[in-house]
Design a protein around this motif. Structure first.
Motif, PDB file in Angstrom:
ATOM      1  N   ILE A 130       0.674  -1.436   0.125  1.00 44.57           N
ATOM      2  CA  ILE A 130      -0.474   0.032  -0.092  1.00 44.57           C
ATOM      3  C   ILE A 130       0.888   1.398   0.621  1.00 44.57           C
ATOM      4  CG2 ILE A 130      -1.844   1.475   1.425  1.00 44.57           C
ATOM      5  CD1 ILE A 130      -2.438  -1.316   2.318  1.00 44.57           C
ATOM      6  N   GLY A 144       2.060   7.016  -1.821  1.00 42.01           N
ATOM      7  CA  GLY A 144       1.200   5.943  -0.748  1.00 42.01           C
ATOM      8  C   GLY A 144       0.995   5.940   0.432  1.00 42.01           C
ATOM      9  N   ILE A 173      -5.281  -0.764  -3.906  1.00 40.06           N
ATOM     10  CA  ILE A 173      -4.969  -0.854  -2.696  1.00 40.06           C
ATOM     11  C   ILE A 173      -6.531  -1.590  -2.385  1.00 40.06           C
ATOM     12  CG2 ILE A 173      -5.785   0.644  -0.458  1.00 40.06           C
ATOM     13  CD1 ILE A 173      -4.211   2.899  -1.697  1.00 40.06           C
ATOM     14  N   ALA A 178      -6.993   3.035   2.962  1.00 37.67           N
ATOM     15  CA  ALA A 178      -7.384   1.648   3.417  1.00 37.67           C
ATOM     16  C   ALA A 178      -7.853   1.979   4.611  1.00 37.67           C
ATOM     17  CB  ALA A 178      -5.681   0.885   3.493  1.00 37.67           C
ATOM     18  N   GLY A 196      -1.851   6.486   1.664  1.00 36.71           N
ATOM     19  CA  GLY A 196      -2.640   5.070   1.378  1.00 36.71           C
ATOM     20  C   GLY A 196      -2.801   4.266   2.254  1.00 36.71           C
TER      21      GLY A 196
END
Length: 306
Positions: A251, A257, A291, A265, A261
């Motif tokens: 990720i 990210g 992701i 998530a 990221g």
């Protein structure tokens, strides 16, 4: 058990570096922070330390009042079940105020991001020692020192700092500094490693804690990795890393990210991630599905996807 021993024991474990959720207008999402921490308090949190307001938590974008509110929300969410560690960033005045505010908000410890770079000629050991000493006298809670430098001078600084009873941990830039500190003042500090790669290298040398961003997503896998590492089971540690940690770390490998990221998530798992404060840059929309695919393939979180 002395207070020093208790303080050291309380920071040995997985340091879950929690992102700070912001609303679309860039204001703090305090309910989101509270609920994100409460998720762990109500679920798996063995040997977990939650760090808030540090650089990974965009602490460098928070003002003093926001930082205190962020710590307070985390303490509320922890419900007395999880150790809350507050990041202390900035320079002299800012760090002293942040430290006092964090203690007043109920934090159990602080991690101090050193403003010094001791490889600069004008920075002397006594200067750094005096700075840390003054910070340590500002609060009564535990302090972890993060040198943010690979200068060898930190070994002797931390040897001198050992007289400050509430300084209980350090996060060295490499094993050379860690080993040197442990030889100068054996069993005095908890040695922390920054991220999984450094933890793999440092566990065999006496490291007893590590920092990670992915514990907010896969706390059980992070715990298993840490426990195998401190128990000296290198084969099992690497198996856990390859199977359960490395896939989630992808990720952070998508463009932009890092913090972004992890926040995306968290949103996908039904928690609060929110936006990034400027000047940080969000993940490209085209990478969001990547992701989701990473999460959907991981047994610890795939059933939590919303």
């Amino acid at each position: 058990m002395t207070d020093l021993v208790a303080l050291r024991q309380s920071i040995a474990g997985v340091h879950n570096y929690m992102p700070t959720p912001f609303l679309s207008d860039f204001s703090l999402d305090l309910d989101g922070m509270r609920n994100n921490v409460a998720f762990h308090a109500d679920d798996f949190h063995q040997d977990m330390i939650i760090t808030v307001g540090a650089v990974y938590g965009e602490g460098d974008t928070l003002d003093l009042e926001e930082h205190k509110d962020c710590v307070s929300a985390a303490v509320d969410g922890a419900q007395g079940k999880i150790h809350i560690n507050a990041g202390v960033v900035g320079g002299y005045g800012m760090q002293k105020r942040m430290a006092r505010n964090a203690e007043e908000a109920g934090a159990d410890s602080l991690i101090v991001f050193s403003p010094f770079r001791p490889n600069q000629d004008h920075v002397k050991e006594e200067m750094v020692y005096s700075y840390i000493k003054e910070l340590s006298e500002t609060v009564s809670i535990g302090i972890i020192v993060f040198p943010m430098s690979d200068s060898k001078i930190w070994s002797t600084i931390l040897e001198k700092v050992a007289v400050l009873k509430n300084v209980v941990g350090f996060l060295p830039a490499n094993n050379d500094i860690g080993n040197r500190v442990n030889s100068l003042v054996p069993d005095r500090y908890v040695w922390l490693a920054e991220n999984e790669d450094n933890a793999i290298r440092s566990f065999p040398h006496g490291c007893r804690a590590y920092t990670t961003a992915v514990s907010s997503l896969v706390p059980k896998a992070s715990y298993d990795f840490w426990k195998c590492g401190i128990d000296g089971d290198e084969d099992k540690m690497m198996k856990v890393f390859k199977r359960d940690i490395e896939p989630i770390l992808k990720i952070r490998q998508v463009k932009n990210g890092g913090i972004s990221g992890i926040k995306i998530a968290l949103e996908m798992l039904g928690r609060s991630g929110g936006t990034l404060r400027p000047p940080r840059t969000p993940v490209n929309q085209s990478d969001v599905d990547i992701i989701r695919g990473i999460l959907s393939s991981h047994p610890e979180v795939r059933d939590l996807l919303t």
